[in-house]
Design an enzyme around this catalytic site. Structure first.
Site, PDB file in Angstrom:
ATOM      1  N   CYS A 105      -2.544 -11.770 -13.543  1.00 61.43           N
ATOM      2  CA  CYS A 105      -4.134 -11.576 -14.032  1.00 61.43           C
ATOM      3  C   CYS A 105      -4.484 -12.932 -14.021  1.00 61.43           C
ATOM      4  O   CYS A 105      -3.580 -14.091 -13.390  1.00 61.43           O
ATOM      5  CB  CYS A 105      -3.190 -11.920 -15.816  1.00 61.43           C
ATOM      6  SG  CYS A 105      -2.683 -10.515 -16.169  1.00 61.43           S
ATOM      7  N   ARG A 139      -9.482 -12.544  -7.900  1.00 62.34           N
ATOM      8  CA  ARG A 139      -7.910 -11.546  -8.038  1.00 62.34           C
ATOM      9  C   ARG A 139      -7.479 -10.384  -8.453  1.00 62.34           C
ATOM     10  O   ARG A 139      -6.393  -9.668  -8.406  1.00 62.34           O
ATOM     11  CB  ARG A 139      -6.803 -13.285  -9.447  1.00 62.34           C
ATOM     12  CG  ARG A 139      -7.128 -13.903  -8.688  1.00 62.34           C
ATOM     13  CD  ARG A 139      -7.179 -15.264 -10.613  1.00 62.34           C
ATOM     14  NE  ARG A 139      -5.642 -14.877 -10.471  1.00 62.34           N
ATOM     15  CZ  ARG A 139      -4.334 -16.195 -10.473  1.00 62.34           C
ATOM     16  NH1 ARG A 139      -5.289 -17.146  -9.903  1.00 62.34           N
ATOM     17  NH2 ARG A 139      -3.527 -16.165 -10.839  1.00 62.34           N
ATOM     18  N   TRP A 199      -3.899  -8.133 -15.337  1.00 61.08           N
ATOM     19  CA  TRP A 199      -4.492  -6.783 -13.763  1.00 61.08           C
ATOM     20  C   TRP A 199      -2.888  -6.639 -14.400  1.00 61.08           C
ATOM     21  O   TRP A 199      -1.641  -6.690 -14.451  1.00 61.08           O
ATOM     22  CB  TRP A 199      -3.520  -7.687 -12.833  1.00 61.08           C
ATOM     23  CG  TRP A 199      -2.683  -6.829 -11.679  1.00 61.08           C
ATOM     24  CD1 TRP A 199      -1.688  -6.422 -12.054  1.00 61.08           C
ATOM     25  CD2 TRP A 199      -3.170  -6.182 -10.620  1.00 61.08           C
ATOM     26  NE1 TRP A 199      -1.045  -5.888 -10.982  1.00 61.08           N
ATOM     27  CE2 TRP A 199      -2.519  -5.494 -10.463  1.00 61.08           C
ATOM     28  CE3 TRP A 199      -5.042  -6.267 -10.141  1.00 61.08           C
ATOM     29  CZ2 TRP A 199      -2.956  -4.858  -8.864  1.00 61.08           C
ATOM     30  CZ3 TRP A 199      -5.389  -5.398  -8.998  1.00 61.08           C
ATOM     31  CH2 TRP A 199      -4.334  -4.509  -8.478  1.00 61.08           C
ATOM     32  N   ASN A 249       0.306 -14.888 -18.760  1.00 64.85           N
ATOM     33  CA  ASN A 249      -0.087 -14.402 -16.854  1.00 64.85           C
ATOM     34  C   ASN A 249       1.527 -14.422 -16.965  1.00 64.85           C
ATOM     35  O   ASN A 249       2.419 -15.352 -16.967  1.00 64.85           O
ATOM     36  CB  ASN A 249      -0.453 -15.028 -16.225  1.00 64.85           C
ATOM     37  CG  ASN A 249      -0.443 -14.752 -14.662  1.00 64.85           C
ATOM     38  OD1 ASN A 249       0.267 -13.622 -14.144  1.00 64.85           O
ATOM     39  ND2 ASN A 249      -0.222 -15.418 -13.623  1.00 64.85           N
ATOM     40  N   GLY A 250       2.020 -13.408 -16.609  1.00 68.89           N
ATOM     41  CA  GLY A 250       3.259 -13.487 -15.730  1.00 68.89           C
ATOM     42  C   GLY A 250       4.194 -11.929 -16.937  1.00 68.89           C
ATOM     43  O   GLY A 250       3.840 -11.237 -17.198  1.00 68.89           O
ATOM     44  N   GLU A 301       6.088  -2.807  12.424  1.00 71.69           N
ATOM     45  CA  GLU A 301       5.581  -3.987  11.148  1.00 71.69           C
ATOM     46  C   GLU A 301       4.630  -4.793  12.008  1.00 71.69           C
ATOM     47  O   GLU A 301       3.665  -4.285  12.416  1.00 71.69           O
ATOM     48  CB  GLU A 301       6.216  -4.018  10.268  1.00 71.69           C
ATOM     49  CG  GLU A 301       5.216  -4.787   8.920  1.00 71.69           C
ATOM     50  CD  GLU A 301       4.185  -4.072   8.505  1.00 71.69           C
ATOM     51  OE1 GLU A 301       4.141  -2.759   8.816  1.00 71.69           O
ATOM     52  OE2 GLU A 301       3.543  -4.317   8.003  1.00 71.69           O
ATOM     53  N   LYS A 335       0.134  -4.533  12.572  1.00 75.31           N
ATOM     54  CA  LYS A 335      -0.041  -5.869  12.097  1.00 75.31           C
ATOM     55  C   LYS A 335      -0.840  -6.720  13.242  1.00 75.31           C
ATOM     56  O   LYS A 335      -2.062  -6.489  13.018  1.00 75.31           O
ATOM     57  CB  LYS A 335       1.319  -6.605  12.026  1.00 75.31           C
ATOM     58  CG  LYS A 335       1.699  -6.185  10.384  1.00 75.31           C
ATOM     59  CD  LYS A 335       0.331  -6.874   9.241  1.00 75.31           C
ATOM     60  CE  LYS A 335       0.556  -6.064   7.868  1.00 75.31           C
ATOM     61  NZ  LYS A 335       0.760  -4.390   8.096  1.00 75.31           N
ATOM     62  N   GLU A 392      -3.588  -3.373  13.924  1.00 72.36           N
ATOM     63  CA  GLU A 392      -4.907  -3.946  12.622  1.00 72.36           C
ATOM     64  C   GLU A 392      -5.811  -4.868  13.068  1.00 72.36           C
ATOM     65  O   GLU A 392      -7.454  -4.499  12.178  1.00 72.36           O
ATOM     66  CB  GLU A 392      -3.905  -2.804  11.526  1.00 72.36           C
ATOM     67  CG  GLU A 392      -3.316  -3.748  11.214  1.00 72.36           C
ATOM     68  CD  GLU A 392      -3.441  -3.662   9.554  1.00 72.36           C
ATOM     69  OE1 GLU A 392      -3.666  -2.452   8.966  1.00 72.36           O
ATOM     70  OE2 GLU A 392      -2.218  -3.601   9.293  1.00 72.36           O
ATOM     71  N   HIS A 394      13.697   5.179  28.705  1.00 73.94           N
ATOM     72  CA  HIS A 394      13.358   6.671  28.544  1.00 73.94           C
ATOM     73  C   HIS A 394      11.981   7.384  28.766  1.00 73.94           C
ATOM     74  O   HIS A 394      11.310   8.223  28.766  1.00 73.94           O
ATOM     75  CB  HIS A 394      13.659   7.710  27.209  1.00 73.94           C
ATOM     76  CG  HIS A 394      15.333   7.569  27.138  1.00 73.94           C
ATOM     77  ND1 HIS A 394      16.740   8.414  27.688  1.00 73.94           N
ATOM     78  CD2 HIS A 394      15.911   7.048  26.208  1.00 73.94           C
ATOM     79  CE1 HIS A 394      17.801   7.890  27.716  1.00 73.94           C
ATOM     80  NE2 HIS A 394      17.347   6.628  25.945  1.00 73.94           N
ATOM     81  N   LYS A 439      -8.691  -0.795   2.485  1.00 76.54           N
ATOM     82  CA  LYS A 439      -7.617  -1.489   1.837  1.00 76.54           C
ATOM     83  C   LYS A 439      -7.194   0.406   1.213  1.00 76.54           C
ATOM     84  O   LYS A 439      -5.926  -0.328   1.589  1.00 76.54           O
ATOM     85  CB  LYS A 439      -7.567  -1.799   0.560  1.00 76.54           C
ATOM     86  CG  LYS A 439      -6.610  -3.031   0.128  1.00 76.54           C
ATOM     87  CD  LYS A 439      -6.115  -4.147   0.755  1.00 76.54           C
ATOM     88  CE  LYS A 439      -4.431  -3.959   0.528  1.00 76.54           C
ATOM     89  NZ  LYS A 439      -3.632  -4.117   1.404  1.00 76.54           N
TER      90      LYS A 439
HETATM   91  C1  AGP Z   1      -0.952  -1.813   6.551  1.00 82.17           C
HETATM   92  O1  AGP Z   1      -1.567  -2.538   6.581  1.00 82.17           O
HETATM   93  C2  AGP Z   1      -2.044  -1.281   6.247  1.00 82.17           C
HETATM   94  N1  AGP Z   1      -3.253  -1.257   5.852  1.00 82.17           N
HETATM   95  C3  AGP Z   1      -2.305   1.005   5.688  1.00 82.17           C
HETATM   96  O2  AGP Z   1      -1.175   1.518   7.145  1.00 82.17           O
HETATM   97  C4  AGP Z   1      -1.712   0.989   4.417  1.00 82.17           C
HETATM   98  O3  AGP Z   1       0.005   0.130   4.383  1.00 82.17           O
HETATM   99  C5  AGP Z   1      -1.338   2.531   4.624  1.00 82.17           C
HETATM  100  O4  AGP Z   1      -2.878   2.855   4.472  1.00 82.17           O
HETATM  101  C6  AGP Z   1      -0.687   3.266   3.113  1.00 82.17           C
HETATM  102  O5  AGP Z   1      -1.081   1.968   2.054  1.00 82.17           O
HETATM  103  P1  AGP Z   1      -0.732   2.411   0.168  1.00 82.17           P
HETATM  104  O6  AGP Z   1       0.623   1.409   0.663  1.00 82.17           O
HETATM  105  O7  AGP Z   1      -1.604   1.817  -0.583  1.00 82.17           O
HETATM  106  O8  AGP Z   1      -0.441   3.670   0.448  1.00 82.17           O
END
Ligand code: AGP
Length: 605
Positions: free
Chosen positions: A2, A27, A75, A101-102, A478, A482, A485, A501, A600
């Site tokens: 928040c 935020r 939030w 906030n908290g 992961e 990262k 992307e 393999h 996002k």
């Molecule tokens: C992760 O960095 C990406 N932005 C993407 O793989 C993301 O994790 C994936 O689209 C899943 O999103 P969600 O956790 O909102 O379902």
């Protein structure tokens, strides 16, 4: 997360308070509100939706001249986003208004106690409890009343409080959530960060946990919980508003990586009691009867899901299957009402994950969602929702939400271990490590400069191979995602044992290997794999456990993280792989916050 703003001084209008609140929009929020004192009364305007909706409801009141006002962007964590749950909240008399906030861990107990005294509640929030607690404590001195009230709070808070009997005063207090005071000539301000105050002043007092401050027409005084004054220095910070929004970092992504410690605290708050994990959202679920769990997720959330599989299968008799949601939804899965489905989605809006949830429900499965957004679609379609409480993640790449997911999945795994009767000293040590993780993270986050140097050294390579074994493979996956992307560099992730393999054919001096090699039970196997890669002239970047000097003999570059329980290396190594990808993207001149082709939340197939 928040947002709070507040003003004390004679030259403000309601417009100024609302306009300051807009500087906290970055935020993220779902509702907003303002409270101020006019003609001896507290006036509150609040509404779900954008700040412009609030501005519309204020109308001519925007011009009201005020000497004290507080405002808030919410939030949601406890209680859905709606007008009633929006802040500010008030007490029975309507003389007190509070913004917060908290997360108050003991709000249920306090609410029951106050209802027993006749207090009537309007909202579902934890925050409203604080307003009634202050009302109960108020005997004419608003500072004493707030001090006595916050002493009864468990959990995290940053609050601003006004009382109609004290039209020139704000009481502010913080524990576990940030709160800053702006100091001006004849006025003072409060806010969650300096961004909304920079227009008025460059002089700030950063409150510390356990501080409580009195702001009035005589200036600012700060005290500790024992009521004794404390001297907090005034710091001059000359930043632009846009720089301040990012916490002084160049991009939101780096700010959010650096928020790791706070993210860990927020994910654990209220979920560990008397040395054991007790997730309140699971109160109605008998975990001891669970023998099969099906997990659906995408992208980073899928990698977090894989951690959960490794962890639960290693320590219990529960069978865990993990499915990429975009595949699961088109298969004919063999699940039924005896299978618990876990859907992991920080946005709560990912189309493939939502369709997988719907398929699992049609097959009779109970659904638990782990998500970061209250009121998101996944929360409305799941039987139980465990909130990540990470606050909004502005960067498209998941960073702090991955940390939150791993934390909550570790907690869920530990609760399952205990309720299935497998709890031992080893699990106590894992939980102890988890509780200490915020301070361990501070150590890892301090590696950022050396990781920058490493990224500069490797920025011209066009391919990377990430390898790991066991939990290390999760970090490898992961890390590769990262890098791909946000820096658009080709990166593959493989279980280290799989290289021979086929994938090892790729390796040569142009194909560096990022080897996730903690000193865990599979380290010696990893060591052989690293040597195999080196024999193909590949450059080796190893990420290992502090003190394991032999990595220098078999690697070109080494990064170390503190020793933790084997199961928690994906958590402690998360900032390393995130920061490396961030710096690679930044060095190449890309914007890590807004990578090309990505959204996002992937709300389409
Ligand atoms: C992760 O960095 C990406 N932005 C993407 O793989 C993301 O994790 C994936 O689209 C899943 O999103 P969600 O956790 O909102 O379902």
């Amino acid at each position: 997360m928040c947002g709070i703003v507040g003003v004390v001084g004679d030259d403000f209008k309601v417009f100024d308070v609302v306009d300051s609140l807009k500087r906290l929009e970055y935020r993220g929020y779902d509702s907003a509100g303002v409270a101020y004192i006019k003609d001896g009364k507290v006036l509150i305007f609040k509404s779900v939706g954008r700040i412009d909706v609030l501005r519309g409801s204020l109308g001519e009141h925007l011009k009201d001249e005020i000497s004290v006002g507080i405002a808030h962007t919410r939030w949601a964590t406890h209680g859905s986003p709606n007008d009633t749950n929006a802040h500010p909240h008030t007490d029975c008399t309507g003389k007190i208004a509070i913004v917060h906030n908290g997360i108050i861990e003991n709000f249920r107990e306090l609410k029951a106690f106050l209802e027993g005294l006749g207090h009537e509640f309007r909202s579902d929030t934890d925050t409203e409890v604080i307003a009634h607690l202050i009302e109960e404590e108020y005997k004419g001195d608003i500072f004493e009343a707030v001090l006595n009230a916050v002493r009864k709070l468990d959990g995290a808070y940053a609050i601003g409080v006004v009382h109609s009997d004290h039209p020139d005063t704000i009481i502010a207090a913080r524990k576990g959530s940030p709160l800053v005071i702006g100091v001006g000539n004849g006025f003072s301000l409060i806010a969650s960060d300096i961004t909304p105050m920079l227009r008025y002043t460059k002089d700030f007092i950063f409150l510390e946990d356990g501080d409580i401050a009195l702001l009035n027409d005589k200036g600012v005084k700060v005290f500790r919980m024992d009521g004794k004054p404390v001297d907090r220095r005034i710091q001059r910070i000359d930043l632009s508003e846009s720089a301040a929004e990012k916490g002084g970092y160049k991009h939101f992504m780096m700010k959010e990586i650096m928020e790791g410690p706070q993210t860990l605290v927020s994910a654990m708050t209220g979920r560990i009691k008397d040395g054991y994990v007790k997730i309140p959202e699971l109160e109605e679920l008998d975990l001891s009867k669970i023998t099969r769990i099906n997990v659906v997720a995408c992208g980073t959330s899928y990698h977090a899901a894989m951690f959960f599989k490794y962890f639960v299968e290693q320590h219990t008799d529960v069978d865990v299957s993990v499915e990429v949601a975009s595949e699961f939804r088109y298969r004919k899965p063999h699940i039924d009402d005896k299978t618990l489905t876990l859907a992991i989605s920080q946005s709560g809006e990912t189309a493939d994950t939502l369709e997988s949830v719907r398929l699992a429900k049609r097959l009779g499965s109970n659904i638990i969602a782990i998500t970061n957004v209250v009121g998101s679609t996944i929360t409305r379609e799941s039987d139980i929702s465990i909130m990540m409480n990470s606050g909004p993640e502005i960067g498209v790449a998941a960073t702090k939400t991955y940390v939150a997911q791993l934390t909550i999945l570790a907690l869920l795994g530990l609760q399952l271990i205990r309720e299935r009767g497998f709890w031992s000293g080893r699990h106590k040590r894992i939980l102890d490590n988890l509780i200490r993780m915020p301070e361990i993270f501070e150590n890892v986050l301090s590696l950022s400069d050396s990781i920058r140097a490493l990224a500069e050294k490797y920025s011209r390579y066009e391919h990377f191979m990430y390898i790991g074994r066991g939990y290390g493979f999760i970090t490898a996956m992961e890390g590769a995602l990262k890098l791909k992307e946000i820096s658009y560099i080709h990166a593959e992730a493989y279980p280290a044992g799989e290289l021979k393999h086929g994938p090892i054919a790729l390796l040569d001096e142009k194909f560096p290997v990022f080897a996730i090699s903690p000193s865990d039970s599979l380290y010696l196997k990893m060591k052989s794999n690293i040597i195999e890669c080196k024999a193909r002239d590949a450059k080796i970047i190893s990420v290992g456990t502090s003190g394991n000097g032999e990595l220098f003999d078999i690697s070109n570059d080494v990064l170390f993280v503190p020793r933790v329980a084997d199961e928690l290396y994906p958590l402690v190594m998360a900032p390393v792989i995130q920061t490396f990808a961030y710096h690679m993207a930044d060095i190449k001149g890309y914007d890590p916050d807004k990578p090309r082709n990505l959204a996002k939340s992937v709300t389409v197939e």
